[in-house]
Design an enzyme around this catalytic site. Structure first.
Site, PDB file in Angstrom:
ATOM      1  N   ARG A  87       1.021  -1.489   0.130  1.00 55.19           N
ATOM      2  CA  ARG A  87       0.072  -0.009   0.019  1.00 55.19           C
ATOM      3  C   ARG A  87       0.858   1.070  -0.259  1.00 55.19           C
ATOM      4  O   ARG A  87       0.484   1.995  -0.128  1.00 55.19           O
ATOM      5  CB  ARG A  87      -0.925  -0.156   0.984  1.00 55.19           C
ATOM      6  CG  ARG A  87      -2.477  -1.151   0.882  1.00 55.19           C
ATOM      7  CD  ARG A  87      -2.062  -2.270   0.553  1.00 55.19           C
ATOM      8  NE  ARG A  87      -3.510  -2.936   0.189  1.00 55.19           N
ATOM      9  CZ  ARG A  87      -3.660  -3.700   1.406  1.00 55.19           C
ATOM     10  NH1 ARG A  87      -2.584  -4.471   2.375  1.00 55.19           N
ATOM     11  NH2 ARG A  87      -4.701  -4.404   1.267  1.00 55.19           N
ATOM     12  N   ASP A 111       0.831  -6.977  -2.957  1.00 59.36           N
ATOM     13  CA  ASP A 111      -1.168  -6.864  -2.507  1.00 59.36           C
ATOM     14  C   ASP A 111      -1.787  -6.379  -3.867  1.00 59.36           C
ATOM     15  O   ASP A 111      -1.168  -5.909  -4.788  1.00 59.36           O
ATOM     16  CB  ASP A 111      -1.196  -6.373  -1.988  1.00 59.36           C
ATOM     17  CG  ASP A 111      -2.726  -6.816  -0.504  1.00 59.36           C
ATOM     18  OD1 ASP A 111      -3.387  -6.735  -1.350  1.00 59.36           O
ATOM     19  OD2 ASP A 111      -2.318  -6.806   0.382  1.00 59.36           O
ATOM     20  N   HIS A 165      -5.924 -10.583  -3.692  1.00 60.54           N
ATOM     21  CA  HIS A 165      -4.874  -9.411  -3.289  1.00 60.54           C
ATOM     22  C   HIS A 165      -3.859  -9.606  -3.872  1.00 60.54           C
ATOM     23  O   HIS A 165      -3.279  -9.898  -4.031  1.00 60.54           O
ATOM     24  CB  HIS A 165      -4.658  -9.562  -1.925  1.00 60.54           C
ATOM     25  CG  HIS A 165      -5.744  -8.920  -0.404  1.00 60.54           C
ATOM     26  ND1 HIS A 165      -6.301  -7.487  -1.046  1.00 60.54           N
ATOM     27  CD2 HIS A 165      -5.969  -9.830   0.509  1.00 60.54           C
ATOM     28  CE1 HIS A 165      -6.505  -7.369   0.486  1.00 60.54           C
ATOM     29  NE2 HIS A 165      -6.500  -8.703   0.944  1.00 60.54           N
ATOM     30  N   GLU A 167      -8.947 -13.036   2.952  1.00 64.94           N
ATOM     31  CA  GLU A 167     -10.162 -11.602   2.043  1.00 64.94           C
ATOM     32  C   GLU A 167     -10.200 -12.469   0.688  1.00 64.94           C
ATOM     33  O   GLU A 167     -10.327 -11.375  -0.331  1.00 64.94           O
ATOM     34  CB  GLU A 167      -9.806 -10.484   2.457  1.00 64.94           C
ATOM     35  CG  GLU A 167      -9.683 -10.360   3.640  1.00 64.94           C
ATOM     36  CD  GLU A 167      -9.477  -8.822   4.230  1.00 64.94           C
ATOM     37  OE1 GLU A 167      -9.967  -7.962   4.644  1.00 64.94           O
ATOM     38  OE2 GLU A 167      -8.253  -7.967   3.138  1.00 64.94           O
TER      39      GLU A 167
HETATM   40  C1  ACM Z   1      -6.159  -8.942   6.739  1.00 59.25           C
HETATM   41  O1  ACM Z   1      -5.570  -8.142   7.990  1.00 59.25           O
HETATM   42  N1  ACM Z   1      -6.336  -9.168   5.915  1.00 59.25           N
HETATM   43  C2  ACM Z   1      -5.122 -10.491   7.471  1.00 59.25           C
END
Ligand code: ACM
Ligand code: ZN
Length: 762
Positions: free
Chosen positions: A167, A196, A267, A331
């Site tokens: 990020r 990511d 991700h 996620e």
């Molecule tokens: C996470 O905070 N998505 C592992």
């Protein structure tokens, strides 16, 4: 008077007088973080000067000795000679071969020598870290090391910090400093989150498009996620393989293992931007510019995806000697897989009952590959869904439940629950805090963390290998801000992970932290100052009124305050005693160090009325979930704010009436009464049906003096009644609860919440 040298027994203990030692040299305080397992102090002390030598007999210990020298040079301007032998005026490093607790060590210091016996080279290294913390923090030519006898070893084997460089990108230089600080706190694992959606940050030679496309994004979110604003500036960066090697070697010299994370199957948007054929839809994709979770993930039905990831890992593995490789797993939305013919075909062929099972297939297939290369995988706790890969270690981040389940299934666990370990959360509720992702995690809460859940029995508890703090960098865009978020919270976590559970004591930790932050200053760390900033406590003043007690734990700090809403400066009133509230207004206070403000200021606005600090009785207590620390909050001169859930002022009554009585000092004129209540039906908070005030001389016979039945304001309603020719000593308020929430409304059928704060008597 001539300076005389008092060497009475007690003074010797205090000043470290011993024989003919110089007394001008500063002496280190025994103030070690993390707290050693066992430590005893002696009256004796060791004088370190230019003639002192370090004895180290193997390559690793010589490197460790050189790290000690680097620290010493900051303080003294010189380095010590490193020799193969010596036993007078010497710091002697011995290293054994105890692999059962390799990181343990003993340290003994007296006026002749400092001896560190490490169970292995890492133990010796930790002994030297302790020795560094026995040095004073002032610069000097010579210095005393206090006499101590320490036996120490870590409680947990895995003591980690994570860093998200996707990020926001952080330089090699910063990453090295991050590792150096981690090791200083006897932590041993650096989890490097390298890929990511918003950027791929490691060079893969076989796939130059990862460097050309995936390491870059066209712009970055500016401000809050909800604002949906972008800065319009291209952003990018990646580490070359040479740089990665440099970091890994640097970490090894500090006994830190680097665990790389290559995220899959979610991700993955940055990688898809370069290789759209690896996504279910075929794209086109572009590297993520906003935060959060993207639906586009690696296609689990396409063998090219597995071949690509294997190629990537073939280049990653030689760079990282760690036993563990982190494969992400968190996620991963399943919406693309649900519609993708390839993914559906894979599910059919492999007999997978749903997309969670498909994710499990994905992870297990990659685990098999990594196991075949002699490595083990770590994944976020979502890898439990659809069935855990046979040898996987689970990182429990969505609370502790994933960790409990994994340990019960006899899998190793690293605890990283958001509530205690997400250092991207706010540390303070001050409006001056820089923008953060959310949450609230002050230092004392980190310190209170216990990594072993009580749900586990002794056998299962053995699978909890340790814990780690995570630093997601969406809002943390530069080095100073990152350090601000990490320290001193990481100091607190280091003690959770290293020190015996029964040795932990927060007040004692803060005392040691006062010295420790000077070490952080020597390392030029931009640590957060909340622990030491001025704090205010509003209490009853013992005379039927309210006062504010200010305090700061800052060594040598001076507090100044104002009562006229202006910003406090060193020219404002110095704080010497609790400040009585005698009129409405705002108290602002700040602690200063050498004339400079330190940390956030304290600011509290008061109303003023004659019920403040008086005896108050509630007929029924507020609900535990919405109950201030004491009934005093109802008459403290502070009105509950619109952030009604959070400010420790509101009394919440679920489905029941509220009744309170305030007793004044004497029968007197009463010119007005009031109370605040809340109308927020979407949150099940309803205004009362009616509010009635009555007054009494004796507390037995009451006469009604004011009544209100309409509360039309959305949010806070201020009920105020002006009175004429009313006298009394006891004032009662009765608020009738709305009752059952009606059909069709949020929370229908439940008892409505009734909120009240600040019972006002004028
Ligand atoms: C996470 O905070 N998505 C592992
Ligand atoms: Zn697919």
């Amino acid at each position: 008077m001539k300076k005389t040298l008092l060497c009475l027994a007690s003074a010797a203990a205090l000043w470290g007088c011993s024989g003919s030692q110089q007394t001008s040299a500063p002496k280190g305080k025994v103030s070690i973080i993390p707290m050693p397992a066992s430590i005893s102090e002696k009256a004796d002390s060791f004088l370190l000067d230019k003639q002192t030598v370090i004895v180290a007999t193997n390559e690793s210990d010589k490197k460790t000795a050189a790290l000690f020298n680097a620290w010493l040079k900051e303080l003294t301007g010189y380095e010590l000679a490193i020799k193969d032998q010596g036993d007078k005026n010497a710091i002697v490093l011995h290293t054994g071969k105890d692999t059962t607790n390799a990181e343990g060590y003993t340290l003994n210091s007296d006026h002749n020598t400092v001896t560190i016996n490490g169970n292995s080279n890492s133990g010796t290294f930790y002994g030297v870290q302790t020795l560094i913390q026995l040095l004073p923090v002032e610069k000097a030519n010579a210095m005393y090391i206090p006499g101590v006898s320490i036996t120490d070893a870590p409680r947990f084997a895995y003591r980690g910090l994570h860093l998200d460089v996707s990020r926001h990108f952080f330089s090699v230089e910063f990453v090295k400093k991050y590792i150096d600080l981690l090791a200083m706190h006897k932590m041993n694992t650096f989890h490097w989150h390298l890929t990511d959606d918003q950027g791929w940050r490691i060079e893969i030679k076989k796939y130059p498009r990862l460097q050309e496309i995936s390491s870059k994004r066209k712009e970055t979110m500016a401000g809050r996620y909800a604002d949906n604003k972008y800065d319009g500036k291209p952003y990018g960066g990646y580490y070359t393989q040479e740089q990665v090697k440099e970091v890994v070697q640097y970490a090894a010299d500090h006994f830190v293992t680097v665990i790389p994370e290559i995220e899959m199957p979610g991700h993955a948007l940055a990688a898809l931007a370069a290789f759209p054929n690896l996504g279910c839809t075929g794209g086109p994709y572009e590297t993520g510019t906003h935060w959060g979770v993207y639906d586009d993930v690696y296609c689990a039905g396409n063998d090219s995806v597995f071949l690509f990831l294997q190629d990537v890992l073939d280049e990653v593995l030689p760079l990282f000697p760690s036993k563990y490789i982190h494969i992400g797993g968190d996620e991963c939305p399943k919406v693309r897989w649900q519609k993708c013919p390839k993914c559906q075909a894979r599910m059919k062929k492999e007999g997978l009952k749903d997309e969670h099972a498909l994710q499990s297939y994905f992870v297990q297939r990659m685990e098999k590959y990594l196991n075949s290369k002699g490595r083990q995988i770590i994944g976020w706790d979502e890898i439990l869904e659809g069935g855990l890969a046979p040898n996987a270690t689970v990182m429990s981040w969505r609370g502790i439940e994933g960790g409990i389940t994994a340990a019960q299934q006899k899998h190793d666990v690293i605890m990283t629950p958001g509530e205690f370990c997400y250092f991207d959360h706010y540390q303070s509720k001050s409006p001056n805090e820089p923008l953060a992702i959310g949450g609230f995690l002050p230092v004392n809460k980190v310190y209170s963390y216990e990594p072993v859940p009580t749900e586990l029995n002794a056998d299962q508890a053995k699978y909890i290998k340790g814990a780690q703090a995570n630093l997601w960098s969406e809002y943390i865009g530069n080095n100073d801000y990152m350090e601000y978020m990490v320290y001193p919270r990481a100091c607190a976590l280091s003690e959770v992970l290293w020190s015996p559970k029964d040795k932990r004591n927060y007040d004692n930790f803060v005392e040691r932290l006062k010295v420790h932050v000077k070490r952080l200053e020597l390392k030029k760390v931009n640590y957060a100052k909340h622990v030491f900033e001025v704090k205010g406590a509003v209490t009853e003043n013992g005379k039927g009124g309210v006062h504010v007690t200010l305090s700061s734990q800052l060594e040598g700090g001076k507090i100044f305050f104002t009562t006229d809403s202006t910003a406090p400066t060193p020219q404002s009133t110095p704080y010497t005693q609790p400040i009585s509230i005698t009129h409405a207004g705002t108290i602002r206070a700040q602690v200063f160090s050498d004339g400079k403000p330190f940390g956030n200021e304290f600011s509290q606005t008061f109303i003023f009325h004659k019920g403040m600090g008086k005896k108050i009785t509630l007929a029924a207590a507020a609900d535990k979930s919405h109950s201030p620390a004491s009934n005093f909050a109802m008459v403290d001169g502070i009105e509950g704010l619109a952030s009604y859930d959070d400010d420790g002022q509101w009394f919440g009554f679920k489905g029941i009436n509220m009744e309170a009585v305030v007793e004044l000092d004497s029968i007197q004129d009463i010119h007005g009464v009031g109370i605040n209540t809340v109308n927020l039906k979407s949150d099940w908070i309803y205004p009362p049906k009616q509010v009635v005030f009555s007054v009494s001389d004796d507390g037995k016979t009451y006469k009604e003096v004011y009544k209100q039945t309409a509360f039309t304001q959305q949010g806070i309603n201020k009920v105020r009644g002006k009175l004429q020719q009313v006298r009394g000593r006891f004032v009662k308020v009765q608020m009738q609860n709305f009752g059952k929430i009606p059909a069709g409304a949020e929370g229908a059928g439940n008892g409505a919440w009734l909120f009240a704060d600040e019972f006002i008597i004028d």
